[in-house]
Design an enzyme around this catalytic site. Structure first.
Site, short mmCIF file in Angstrom:
data_model
loop_
_atom_site.label_atom_id
_atom_site.label_comp_id
_atom_site.label_asym_id
_atom_site.label_seq_id
_atom_site.Cartn_x
_atom_site.Cartn_y
_atom_site.Cartn_z
N ASP A 218 0.00 0.03 4.26
CA ASP A 218 0.80 0.62 6.15
C ASP A 218 -1.13 1.28 6.51
O ASP A 218 -1.11 1.85 5.60
CB ASP A 218 1.72 0.28 6.27
C1 BGC Z 1 2.48 -1.16 11.51
C2 BGC Z 1 1.70 -2.01 11.08
C3 BGC Z 1 0.35 -2.28 11.75
C4 BGC Z 1 -0.63 -1.70 11.31
C5 BGC Z 1 -1.65 -1.82 12.27
C6 BGC Z 1 1.15 0.26 11.15
O1 BGC Z 1 1.29 1.21 12.08
O2 BGC Z 1 3.06 -0.20 10.76
O3 BGC Z 1 3.06 -2.89 11.01
O4 BGC Z 1 0.33 -4.38 11.39
O5 BGC Z 1 -0.09 -0.66 11.89
O6 BGC Z 1 -1.77 -1.58 13.25
#
Ligand code: BGC
Length: 754
Positions: free
Chosen positions: A278
């Site tokens: 993530d």
């Molecule tokens: C989120 C993810 C997301 C990623 C990219 C993160 O803050 O937890 O779900 O895909 O950002 O935007």
């Protein structure tokens, strides 16, 4: 790159919402792209890796800055254009133009309709593809363990089986369009509070230098039977990518957790795709690479990528390890034939076509009728033509469509906030839709959407001619990635609004536009609150969808995907305010917990009313049959894709067929969702019942249909912590066919012996 000429997707042209329309269970109007098998893809990825220098290989283990949320390094000399990773589980997210804002995950789950779930995902996949996006950052399948979790709206509710079924068809829908799906957030990421380090907590004096998120602490059985379950379904479907989460699991960060990444995911489940972090969840470089992380996203933290080079040169990370990471990063790209004529990246390309049609269909199908005293609903368009509308949630936010990103908005909610949010290109609010209907049907409409103006609200009831009017009160609850809800109450004193309207209006109907669980107790039993409709997170077609249900152009059939408790403490689980979140309830979550403690909720998991009635008969249980047209063969066929993962396929072999008949005994068409709850022999140490099957059945008035639900080996197994295997306990299994998790709703019962 030129567009793939095979790309001719025909979206069903005519969806109608009249009672006479039965939704077709056919999904084959969505052509599927060619794909390869994992073995073929891995061979191709290996020969690509063979041509890379060590520096190039290391570089590729971290994302780079680019057009998308995540970007993989292009290698022009090998004619590799790089990869684009983009949110969200609910449509093409971020700040792109021309994307459809679909009903959210929680809403599609509430349809309990696999066919619609597939159509939504395939339509979404088509938009991702046509914009040139290689990896879609969804589905999101964290379990709704905590009612206040800010991201519940992106997921599929509180039950692992229901989440798993949704995850499975989502992956197929996206990947049939040639786009790689990303199962997230792996794993046990059920709260936002303390997900990041570096946030000063002045009260608890938490050490902000700790480079970790909170730790979810749980046992092996709970891990397998609840939290791993939907990821296991995604892997079986053939998902190309998995995103590890911000939190720790049992004290080790998710993105360097050898046990969960290598042991469970890559080992036990035989997942052959890649694990991406993530955004900001990578906490270390070498330990993460050794622990099972393949690519650090977004990659600007200096932990992996080129920074791994010295560790490879000095032998801490074997070069074969780096090779394996690159093979995994590229395998899904070859798997889905993205090396052949994939569209070029243009995130603003207008790809929405007539996707509003499927969007509206899903939106309508996920709406749940909770209360309908004296059959106040559906409204009769000719008789019920005096209507009062109250509540900010009936109308557009005065801050615009794109501002729902992180802050709660006063107005209508099409989706929740955070990276899962899709900026709607348009959104139709209930009041706007009603105005258009008012023109055609000569409705008399009065409204007050300023929820703070009680003078206007109280005075409105004196309007001439409106003494018998129906009052529609729209309330909402917002949540977002990044923080959890403070409480389970409606925004902006929604309870007071309902109480005030109900104190004047004998025909009050409440419409709840909520991200997840809400406490309804302040008004649900008021004698004037005759109708309650749960409109969920309905996407850009909210207005027409809710009107279809309110006026009976569509017979509601959605069902709750979580229990609605009378007291917030009745859930038995909540957000941890500390850096430790202990899942001490084990597998006793949601209805399993309410069963265990014999607690009566306000509305049960799986509950939802219809404007018609159904009867059930002739329950038969047989061992799985092999005939070509048997339910077991069809079950197997539905799961077949070249890109499917056959690692655990033995577990998905049909074991029993459960057959019964459903009849629509009312006067109008509608749908019911028979739910199969299973009781296990004592050895399994299971809750008194667990969901193991469902089917949404659409029937015209008087029609009957024979339904067969398939129980697989896995469905009748428990996770044996001693043998480390899915195990079938010998003994008696009880089958209940019910219309909710309420034992009083059980329609048929029988048992079988293993
Ligand atoms: C989120 C993810 C997301 C990623 C990219 C993160 O803050 O937890 O779900 O895909 O950002 O935007």
């Amino acid at each position: 790159m030129a567009e793939n000429p095979l790309f001719v997707v025909i979206i069903a042209a005519c969806f109608s919402f009249t009672f006479s329309t039965v939704v077709s269970p056919e999904s084959n109007e969505y052509p599927k792209f060619q794909s390869r098998t994992w073995d073929q893809a891995i061979t191709m990825a290996k020969s690509f890796v063979y041509q890379l220098t060590l520096e190039e290989k290391c570089n590729m283990t971290a994302g780079i800055v680019g057009l998308c949320a995540g970007n993989v390094l292009p290698i022009p000399r090998l004619k590799f254009d790089g990869l684009c990773f983009k949110d969200s589980p609910n449509g093409v997210g971020g700040t792109v133009l021309h994307a459809t804002a679909f009903p959210a995950g929680i809403h599609i789950a509430a349809t309990w309709d696999r066919d619609l779930a597939y159509k939504r995902a395939a339509t979404m996949g088509k938009e991702f593809r046509e914009k040139g996006i290689n990896f879609a950052l969804g589905p999101m399948m964290n379990i709704d363990r905590n009612a206040r979790h800010g991201r519940n709206w992106e997921g599929f509710g509180s039950d692992p089986y229901l989440s798993g079924e949704n995850a499975f068809v989502y992956v197929q829908g996206i990947q049939d369009q040639g786009v790689v799906a990303t199962a997230k957030h792996y794993i046990c990421n059920e709260q936002e509070t303390n997900r990041l380090y570096g946030i000063t907590d002045k009260v608890s004096q938490v050490d902000i230098s700790i480079p970790k998120g909170y730790s979810t602490n749980l046992d092996d059985k709970t891990m397998h039977e609840i939290y791993l379950w939907p990821f296991m379904s995604s892997v079986a479907a053939g998902v190309g990518s998995v995103m590890c989460s911000f939190n720790q699991i049992n004290g080790t960060p998710a993105c360097q957790n050898d046990k969960t990444l290598k042991g469970l995911l890559k080992g036990e489940l035989e997942f052959a795709g890649n694990i991406m972090s993530d955004w900001g969840a990578t906490k270390t470089g070498v330990d993460s690479a050794l622990g099972g992380l393949d690519i650090d996203m977004p990659g600007n933290d200096g932990l992996m990528g080129y920074a791994l080079l010295p560790a490879v040169q000095n032998g801490t990370i074997p070069e074969s390890g780096i090779d394996g990471m690159i093979v995994r990063i590229l395998a899904p790209y070859y798997l889905l034939e993205q090396d052949q004529g994939y569209p070029s990246i243009d995130l603003d390309r207008n790809v929405v076509e007539d996707n509003y049609e499927i969007n509206r269909q899903v939106s309508t199908a996920g709406i749940i009728l909770l209360k309908n005293t004296n059959n106040i609903l559906p409204l009769n368009i000719t008789m019920d033509n005096y209507l009062y509308i109250y509540g900010a949630a009936a109308a557009q936010s005065n801050k615009g469509l794109g501002t729902g990103l992180f802050a709660p908005q006063g107005g209508v909610l099409y989706q929740g906030g955070g990276s899962g949010f899709v900026v709607p290109t348009y959104g139709i609010d209930p009041l706007g839709a009603l105005m258009a209907k008012g023109r055609e049907f000569h409705l008399q409409i009065r409204y007050v959407t300023n929820q703070n103006d009680y003078t206007a609200i109280n005075e409105s009831f004196h309007d001439r001619g409106f003494s018998n009017a129906k009052c529609l009160v729209f309330i909402s609850a917002f949540s977002s990635e990044g923080y959890d809800r403070h409480d389970l109450y409606a925004l902006n004193n929604g309870d007071q609004l309902v109480q005030t309207v109900a104190s004047h209006c004998a025909n009050t109907i409440v419409i709840v536009n909520s991200v997840s669980q809400l406490n309804l107790e302040a008004w649900i039993d008021l004698p004037n609150v005759l109708g309650v409709v749960w409109s969920g997170m309905p996407g850009a077609e909210y207005g027409p969808a809710i009107l279809d249900v309110l006026f009976g152009d569509y017979n509601p059939g959605g069902k709750l995907v979580f229990t609605l408790a009378k007291n917030d403490s009745d859930y038995g689980t909540d957000i941890s305010p500390t850096y430790e979140s202990n899942y001490t309830e084990g597998v006793f979550l949601d209805y399993r917990h309410f069963d265990k403690y014999n607690t009566t909720p306000r509305y049960y998991f799986g509950y939802g009313l219809s404007y018609t009635n159904f009867s059930f008969a002739k329950l038969e249980i047989s061992e799985a049959r092999n005939g070509k047209h048997s339910a077991s063969s069809q079950y197997r066929e539905r799961r077949m894709r070249p890109y499917a993962n056959f690692g655990s396929s033995r577990l998905y072999e049909p074991a029993y067929e459960i057959t019964f008949t459903v009849t629509n005994t009312g006067k109008i068409s509608g749908s019911e969702v028979p739910q199969l709850y299973l009781g296990f022999p004592a050895e399994a140490e299971e809750p008194s019942k667990v969901l193991r099957g469902f089917e949404r059945v659409y029937l015209v008035a008087g029609e009957s249909e024979q339904v067969t639900l398939v129980l697989t080996q896995k469905h009748i197994s428990y996770w044996n912590v001693v043998n480390q295997k899915w195990t079938i306990a010998p003994g008696i299994y009880t089958v209940w066919i019910s219309t909710s998790a309420n034992n009083a709703d059980v329609k048929l019962q029988d048992s079988f012996k293993v």
